[in-house]
Design an enzyme around this catalytic site. Structure first.
Site, PDB file in Angstrom:
ATOM      1  N   HIS A  53      48.783  40.579  36.516  1.00  0.00           N
ATOM      2  CA  HIS A  53      47.512  39.745  36.660  1.00  0.00           C
ATOM      3  C   HIS A  53      45.923  40.001  35.459  1.00  0.00           C
ATOM      4  O   HIS A  53      46.148  41.481  35.393  1.00  0.00           O
ATOM      5  CB  HIS A  53      46.800  40.389  38.424  1.00  0.00           C
TER       6      HIS A  53
ATOM      7  N   CYS B  91      44.758  38.476  45.182  1.00  0.00           N
ATOM      8  CA  CYS B  91      46.037  38.661  45.785  1.00  0.00           C
ATOM      9  C   CYS B  91      46.227  40.456  46.619  1.00  0.00           C
ATOM     10  O   CYS B  91      45.014  41.208  45.841  1.00  0.00           O
ATOM     11  CB  CYS B  91      47.675  38.719  45.079  1.00  0.00           C
TER      12      CYS B  91
ATOM     13  N   GLU C  93      42.958  40.254  36.847  1.00  0.00           N
ATOM     14  CA  GLU C  93      42.172  41.858  37.569  1.00  0.00           C
ATOM     15  C   GLU C  93      42.824  43.439  36.819  1.00  0.00           C
ATOM     16  O   GLU C  93      42.176  43.850  36.599  1.00  0.00           O
ATOM     17  CB  GLU C  93      42.331  42.024  39.004  1.00  0.00           C
TER      18      GLU C  93
ATOM     19  N   CYS D 135      45.895  43.557  44.038  1.00  0.00           N
ATOM     20  CA  CYS D 135      45.060  43.192  43.048  1.00  0.00           C
ATOM     21  C   CYS D 135      43.990  44.038  43.991  1.00  0.00           C
ATOM     22  O   CYS D 135      43.109  44.776  43.763  1.00  0.00           O
ATOM     23  CB  CYS D 135      44.593  42.463  42.157  1.00  0.00           C
TER      24      CYS D 135
END
Length: 179
Positions: free
Chosen positions: A61, A91, A63, A94
């Site tokens: 991801h 999410c 992040e 993260c």
């Protein structure tokens, strides 16, 4: 570098515009367009976009990648005085990384009602049971961030899925064999 994230005069729109530019890079690898930048003392120390499809890694991801870059840039896993700016609400995975790296502030564009962990679905970033208290600001350039996601999913839904042509062909054959 310009004074994008000074204590007195924070230009969250300018920071989000940088995250949006990162998100746009996701299209090159057909990843969901989410972008992230991390700021420390008015400097960008991490920037990334989703690379899940590119790397074939469910944890890639924006992040997560930006946090790793920021930790490397500072030579420390503690990112206390950093601000993470991301186009979509983080999410749970993260959000956990944000807590563990001790990021002090999160700014996001569009909320994520299904899996947002900054308060939309659950609140990991501000949860007394976890001892977490991360300052969060949502809705920054929300419409622009939402448009990126909507445009991506409209385009993806028009594409045939892997193996769909084969399944359709098999279905036609089985139809003819019934006659």
């Amino acid at each position: 570098m310009s004074d994008l994230a000074s204590q007195d005069n924070v230009d969250y729109d300018a920071l989000m515009a940088l995250a949006i530019k990162e998100a746009e890079r996701s299209a090159e690898s057909e990843d969901i367009p989410i972008g992230c930048v991390i700021i420390h003392q008015n400097r960008i120390i991490g920037r990334a976009h989703n690379q899940i499809e590119l790397l074939k890694d469910a944890t890639a991801h924006a992040e997560m990648i930006a946090i790793t870059q920021a930790e490397s840039a500072l030579g420390d896993w503690r990112l206390n005085d950093c601000t993470l700016v991301v186009t979509k609400e983080p999410c749970p995975m993260c959000a956990g990384a944000i807590l563990l790296s001790r990021i002090g502030m999160v700014v996001y564009g569009v909320p994520a009602p299904r899996d947002g962990a900054a308060g939309s679905a659950i609140n990991i970033l501000n949860n007394p049971a976890l001892g977490s208290s991360v300052k969060c600001i949502g809705g920054v350039l929300e419409e622009e961030c939402r448009w990126l996601l909507q445009e991506f999913f409209q385009r993806v839904r028009k594409k045939p899925k892997r193996g769909e042509e084969i399944r359709a062909k098999d279905f036609e054959l089985s139809d003819k064999s019934i006659e």
